[in-house]
Design a protein around this motif. Sequence first.
Motif, PDB file in Angstrom:
ATOM      1  N   VAL A 116       0.933  -0.710  -0.073  1.00  0.00           N
ATOM      2  CA  VAL A 116      -0.051   0.128   0.151  1.00  0.00           C
ATOM      3  C   VAL A 116       0.476   1.443   0.383  1.00  0.00           C
ATOM      4  O   VAL A 116       0.194   2.173  -0.479  1.00  0.00           O
ATOM      5  CB  VAL A 116      -0.841   0.682   1.287  1.00  0.00           C
ATOM      6  N   ASP A 117       1.867   0.903   0.744  1.00  0.00           N
ATOM      7  CA  ASP A 117       2.854   2.530   0.075  1.00  0.00           C
ATOM      8  C   ASP A 117       4.182   2.270   0.465  1.00  0.00           C
ATOM      9  O   ASP A 117       4.769   0.750   0.362  1.00  0.00           O
ATOM     10  CB  ASP A 117       2.614   2.521   1.512  1.00  0.00           C
ATOM     11  N   LEU A 118       5.675   3.003   0.355  1.00  0.00           N
ATOM     12  CA  LEU A 118       6.302   2.919   0.330  1.00  0.00           C
ATOM     13  C   LEU A 118       7.094   1.931   1.155  1.00  0.00           C
ATOM     14  O   LEU A 118       8.426   1.723   0.806  1.00  0.00           O
ATOM     15  CB  LEU A 118       7.678   4.467  -0.313  1.00  0.00           C
ATOM     16  N   GLU A 119       6.855   2.096   2.849  1.00  0.00           N
ATOM     17  CA  GLU A 119       7.504   1.850   3.488  1.00  0.00           C
ATOM     18  C   GLU A 119       7.089   0.043   3.330  1.00  0.00           C
ATOM     19  O   GLU A 119       8.109  -0.835   3.943  1.00  0.00           O
ATOM     20  CB  GLU A 119       6.719   1.939   4.758  1.00  0.00           C
ATOM     21  N   CYS A 170       7.172  -1.652   0.747  1.00  0.00           N
ATOM     22  CA  CYS A 170       7.823  -1.623  -0.315  1.00  0.00           C
ATOM     23  C   CYS A 170       9.685  -2.076  -0.227  1.00  0.00           C
ATOM     24  O   CYS A 170       9.845  -2.900  -0.867  1.00  0.00           O
ATOM     25  CB  CYS A 170       7.785  -1.092  -1.345  1.00  0.00           C
ATOM     26  N   HIS A 229       0.416   5.626  -8.469  1.00  0.00           N
ATOM     27  CA  HIS A 229      -0.999   4.932  -6.908  1.00  0.00           C
ATOM     28  C   HIS A 229      -1.596   3.562  -7.734  1.00  0.00           C
ATOM     29  O   HIS A 229      -1.807   3.026  -7.296  1.00  0.00           O
ATOM     30  CB  HIS A 229      -1.567   6.078  -7.608  1.00  0.00           C
ATOM     31  N   VAL A 255      -0.983   0.523  -8.318  1.00  0.00           N
ATOM     32  CA  VAL A 255      -0.322  -0.013  -7.284  1.00  0.00           C
ATOM     33  C   VAL A 255      -0.879  -2.147  -7.366  1.00  0.00           C
ATOM     34  O   VAL A 255      -0.101  -2.805  -8.385  1.00  0.00           O
ATOM     35  CB  VAL A 255      -0.353  -0.559  -6.062  1.00  0.00           C
TER      36      VAL A 255
END
Length: 235
Positions: A75-78, A80, A195, A197
């Motif tokens: 859902v977000d960079l963290e 990844c 966005h 994803v």
Amino acid sequence: MRKTSLVLAALLAVAGICVMLWPVFTGNRLQSSAATAVQEFFAERNEPEQQYPELLAALQEYNQRIYAEKQCNLVDLEACEEPAADLTAYGIEDEIIGVLEIPTMELTMPVYLGASDDHLAAGAAGGAGTAVLGNTSAPIGGNSTNCVIAGHRGWKGADYFRHIDRLAVGDTVTLTNLWETLTYTVADIQIIQPHEVDKIKIQQSRDLLTLLTCHPYASGERQRYVVYCERTEVR
């Protein structure tokens, strides 16, 4: 006075040359580090005792789990940055899980788990690298997997994925992990928004390797260039 002016002019000229050559120097250094990391990976991989059965089992379980969960944590960079496994816990201190080879781009790069800044830029132990996005499939292949490998579109003079637009449908990409070499063929190329994803998630019953980088080049990461590769040789 004239002599002072000449000295200043010479110093400015030298400084200008240094500024122009610095990206070349750093780029060559990073590429040399990557080549060394690749050589060391293959040397260690050829040692019979380096089979890492526990790690392979953990990565297989990880791939099955994120598929069953429909990659709900992507859902977000963290997310990844989260690696599929801590390789150091298995005795792999350099943290390299494999080597990516793209003949069309004349590119050979070490691959790390988790798209942290260190892995994408300098890599562990100083080696330039690409990285598998966390919460995407680990790079071991398999039915219903999609290993997404990200790389900078050029970094400090080194090319990395700078020339990814040279790839065309039908080109070959290989990924050698600690256990085998997986061969893929470029199946599709898309430009997506950051966005989107869902467009890099696992596709049921397909064995995919997806290359991801920024687009256009030097654009401030406005879009993403995505190359979908499908496994062509399955044991």
